[in-house]
Design a protein around this motif. Structure first.
Motif, PDB file in Angstrom:
ATOM      1  N   PRO A   1      -7.554  -4.526   9.801  1.00 28.14           N
ATOM      2  CA  PRO A   1      -7.837  -3.089   9.677  1.00 28.14           C
ATOM      3  C   PRO A   1      -7.066  -2.477   8.514  1.00 28.14           C
ATOM      4  N   LYS A   2      -7.729  -1.668   7.725  1.00 29.23           N
ATOM      5  CA  LYS A   2      -7.119  -1.113   6.524  1.00 29.23           C
ATOM      6  C   LYS A   2      -5.977  -0.169   6.867  1.00 29.23           C
ATOM      7  N   HIS A   3      -4.892  -0.296   6.113  1.00 26.23           N
ATOM      8  CA  HIS A   3      -3.702   0.548   6.255  1.00 26.23           C
ATOM      9  C   HIS A   3      -3.033   0.403   7.620  1.00 26.23           C
ATOM     10  N   SER A   4      -3.277  -0.682   8.322  1.00 30.70           N
ATOM     11  CA  SER A   4      -2.619  -0.906   9.606  1.00 30.70           C
ATOM     12  C   SER A   4      -1.497  -1.920   9.436  1.00 30.70           C
TER      13      SER A   4
ATOM     14  N   ASP B   1       0.811  -1.227   0.000  1.00 35.73           N
ATOM     15  CA  ASP B   1       0.000   0.000   0.000  1.00 35.73           C
ATOM     16  C   ASP B   1       0.839   1.270   0.000  1.00 35.73           C
ATOM     17  N   GLU B   2       2.153   1.149  -0.136  1.00 35.29           N
ATOM     18  CA  GLU B   2       3.033   2.312  -0.046  1.00 35.29           C
ATOM     19  C   GLU B   2       3.351   2.901  -1.420  1.00 35.29           C
ATOM     20  N   THR B   3       3.528   4.198  -1.456  1.00 32.53           N
ATOM     21  CA  THR B   3       3.817   4.939  -2.685  1.00 32.53           C
ATOM     22  C   THR B   3       4.943   5.926  -2.418  1.00 32.53           C
ATOM     23  N   VAL B   4       5.832   6.067  -3.380  1.00 35.41           N
ATOM     24  CA  VAL B   4       6.865   7.100  -3.276  1.00 35.41           C
ATOM     25  C   VAL B   4       6.249   8.449  -3.649  1.00 35.41           C
ATOM     26  N   CYS B   5       6.506   9.460  -2.825  1.00 33.09           N
ATOM     27  CA  CYS B   5       5.969  10.799  -3.066  1.00 33.09           C
ATOM     28  C   CYS B   5       7.109  11.816  -3.017  1.00 33.09           C
ATOM     29  N   VAL B   6       6.802  13.011  -3.487  1.00 35.01           N
ATOM     30  CA  VAL B   6       7.756  14.112  -3.409  1.00 35.01           C
ATOM     31  C   VAL B   6       7.061  15.310  -2.771  1.00 35.01           C
TER      32      VAL B   6
ATOM     33  N   VAL C   1      -2.814  11.524   4.323  1.00 33.73           N
ATOM     34  CA  VAL C   1      -1.609  10.815   3.920  1.00 33.73           C
ATOM     35  C   VAL C   1      -0.868  10.359   5.175  1.00 33.73           C
ATOM     36  N   ILE C   2      -0.388   9.122   5.169  1.00 37.06           N
ATOM     37  CA  ILE C   2       0.447   8.596   6.240  1.00 37.06           C
ATOM     38  C   ILE C   2       1.885   8.541   5.733  1.00 37.06           C
TER      39      ILE C   2
END
Length: 717
Positions: A219-222, A50-55, A109-110
């Motif tokens: 649990p979602k995103h946990s 579920d992870e994404t690289v961001c800037v 956003v986490i």
């Protein structure tokens, strides 16, 4: 006569509206920017599904450093992520990469982890964008070294379940000397839509607990991790299929990151190996417990849970110490972080204990009242690099500077008006106004009925200055070591003080003041309570934290928490939570100086404190051992500096001098670019980097006043 704006003539209103519109049009025209395309391309590996690289960066197009507005990159191939964005042309841009869970772009956003080098990545005003064929940047590698840290709490909540001091009791003799594994799984509870009360919940048991995490049905995103204080590598890692092996006299910490903790229960499974199991044979499921969200009403606490066998028979019990860490109610940006940054060339810093020293000891007391503006200024005047002071909250939730949990107030007796007695009260039971208006005595003064200080009428000598006042009035070139006062539990089960204030609220109140008024000052938090250190580390992303510990000592009673028992345990925990370092009792170091290696080998910063530091020879010896900071009393007496000033003030002056020389060269030859200026030996100054660092080096007041008023002084240096 006053004329109200809503009674303005219609004609004048229309004229004013047209004027405002014309001004807005002019402003809009002048604020139009020219944009250019820029390719952001980076290689990042080992990401979760579920992870994404961001800037994120310094312009609006990159989110203006706010995590919720960071820009997700698109995955191109394997570990390559990229995106082409419009950024302002002819403008210097700073940016960082981060790995996030983007729940709702622009809103939620986490930040799982992010690049935390002091110097951000830069795009010069005249730089040319990379091409698709160019090699990608490497995530975390900036300025020729790797620097990535865990994120802080932005929207999510962390729940820690701690097992220490032999919390597991199994009543069946056959389980003695067996290998036991413990696994913690968060389970979603859902409110029934009809037919039940508003507090009724149901659980979807269509999947077994063993498969919840693997199939993503939890649990979602946990995610849940585990760490052991006794492991060679104490950092958090994902649980195995059967959790983590449990040992007597060990401390295990399970950590779950959740979005909606109020709807989450924790399933605690026990797996035990058979006494006749062969190699490779898995353990069998022996029993389980449930920790319901209704048990997690406070930020911290303890729950004793029954362990039920798979045949629904009582098997034993388990004691869980829990900690609930909530995000701050206001956002933190990603422009600057010092959480795990330390200039390694700065060793042996002089740290003023409670300012100029403890003033209520039985002997060798400081002559200025401790933890006052006067005491802090006195230490600064005599060359302190940092000043250490204690912060707690008054009854009306104002952060104040004071060390002890109790004070004494004078009370006249009914039958004899000439006699007075002392009433001991907790500081937390008095408002700030009461603390400032009442004649308040230190506990030692109350017991001896012999006051030490009679200078309360002088503002700077008044006890209980506020944290905001200290941040605003003291020299900005001196660092602060802010010790958070919070009650500790002793090994016998008693407490230093019963504290009803919720710990999240307590720390949020202090952090809000520091983040609002801290400016560019160097600030380090510390606390004897390991959970407070954990929460400060996770709640914000700017200031570092040092775990303050008393270690093995005969001077003070032992605490219940094993993280406080030794320098090695403190170093292990600081590594686990990714703190800057530890602040240890000098008694330990004088008994065994090799203990410093425990911290240094883990790349931790180490300070020390204690009455043993009230000796110039001891201070010198500790600095020679390589300690980064020594906290001691009587800065005016024991500081051995030739020039009595903070190291940070000296660095700011050197930076100003370099900037002035480069500016002078620019004035003499404005058409050619300025070469690097060599001032001291091989040291070279890059003007762009100096300008970027100016905010970190000095306050606005210093940069404006000193650059003009001290030009002639620099010629004499």
């Amino acid at each position: 006569m006053q004329r109200w704006f809503f009674l303005e003539d219609a004609e004048k209103t229309q004229t004013r509206d047209h004027k405002d519109e014309s001004q807005n049009e002019s402003l809009k025209s002048s604020s139009q920017l020219i944009y250019r395309k820029w390719l952001f391309k980076v290689c990042a590996s080992d990401l979760k599904p579920d992870e994404t690289v961001c800037v994120t960066g310094s312009c609006d197009e990159l989110g203006a450093w706010y995590p919720d507005k960071c820009v997700p990159l698109l995955k191109q191939e394997s570990d390559i992520w990229s995106i082409s964005l419009d950024i302002p042309d002819k403008k210097h841009i700073s940016y960082r990469f981060c790995v996030c869970v983007v729940i709702e772009p622009g809103l939620q956003v986490i930040v799982r982890h992010w690049e935390t080098a002091i110097q951000c990545r830069d795009i010069d005003s005249d730089a040319i964008s990379p091409r698709e064929s160019d090699d990608p940047l490497s995530y975390g590698h900036t300025q020729n070294y790797y620097k990535v840290d865990r994120g802080w709490l932005n929207k999510e909540t962390v729940v820690q379940l701690k097992l220490c001091n032999n919390p597991l009791t199994l009543w069946r003799p056959k389980y003695l000397n067996r290998r036991v594994y413990i696994k913690v799984t968060p389970v979603t509870l859902q409110h029934h839509l009809s037919g039940l009360t508003s507090n009724s919940v149901i659980i979807d048991d269509s999947l077994s607990a063993d498969t919840l995490e693997d199939t993503g049905e939890g649990p979602k995103h946990s995610y849940t991790e585990v760490a052991s204080l006794q492991d060679e590598d104490p950092r958090f890692n994902s649980q195995g299929q059967f959790g983590k092996e449990y040992h007597d006299d060990e401390m295990l910490i399970f950590q779950s990151t959740l979005l909606f903790p109020n709807n989450i229960a924790f399933l605690i499974d026990l797996y035990i190996y058979s006494s006749r199991c062969s190699e490779g044979e898995p353990p069998y499921h022996a029993g389980f417990s449930y920790l319901l969200p209704s048990a997690l009403q406070q930020s911290e606490g303890t729950a004793v849970l029954p362990v039920t066998s798979t045949k629904h028979r009582p098997l034993g019990q388990i004691r869980i110490d829990y900690l609930v860490i909530k995000p701050l109610p206001f956002p933190c940006d990603m422009s600057t972080t010092y959480q795990r940054h330390w200039n390694r060339r700065r060793a042996g810093l002089d740290v003023g204990h409670r300012g100029s020293g403890s003033s209520f000891k039985t002997k060798n007391c400081a002559e200025v009242r401790e933890n006052t503006i006067a005491s802090l200024k006195n230490a600064i005047h005599f060359g302190a690099d940092y000043v250490e002071f204690d912060v707690q909250l008054s009854k009306d939730m104002i952060p104040i500077i004071y060390h002890d949990f109790h004070v004494c107030i004078a009370m006249k007796k009914k039958n004899n008006m000439s006699e007075t007695d002392m009433l001991e009260l907790p500081v937390k039971e008095l408002t700030f106004e009461q603390l400032r208006m009442l004649k308040v005595y230190h506990l030692t003064e109350g017991k001896s009925k012999n006051p030490r200080f009679f200078d309360d009428e002088q503002e700077e000598h008044q006890p209980f200055p506020t944290l905001q006042q200290v941040l605003e009035v003291l020299n900005p070139h001196v660092g602060f070591n802010i010790e958070i006062k919070w009650t500790m539990q002793f090994h016998d089960g008693s407490y230093e003080l019963y504290h009803p204030t919720d710990l999240n609220l307590y720390l949020d109140t202090i952090l809000e003041v520091v983040l609002k008024y801290g400016g560019n000052r160097r600030i380090v938090f510390s606390c004897f309570n390991a959970d407070c250190c954990t929460m400060i580390r996770m709640k914000q992303n700017k200031y570092p934290v040092m775990f303050l510990t008393q270690g093995e000592t005969i001077l003070y009673p032992r605490y219940y928490d094993p993280r406080c028992w030794s320098i090695n345990s403190a170093a292990q925990y600081a590594t686990m939570i990714e703190m800057l370092g530890i602040n240890v009792h000098t008694e330990d170091l004088l008994r065994e100086p090799s203990l410093i290696k425990c911290a240094v080998d883990k790349d931790l910063i180490i300070f020390c404190w204690g009455d043993d530091n009230s000796n110039p020879d001891t201070i010198k010896f500790l600095k020679e051992l390589g300690l980064h900071g020594v906290i001691y009393d009587k800065m005016y007496q024991y500081n051995s500096k030739e020039i009595k000033e903070s190291i940070f003030l000296a660095e700011a002056r050197d930076s100003q001098k370099a900037l002035l020389i480069v500016a002078a060269q620019n004035a003499e030859n404005p058409t050619s670019p300025p070469p690097p200026v060599n001032i001291t030996g091989d040291t070279k100054f890059d003007i762009e980097k100096i300008r970027q660092n100016m905010d970190d080096m000095m306050s606005t007041a210093t940069s404006l006043e000193s650059l003009e008023s001290r030009v002639s002084e620099y010629d004499k240096i």
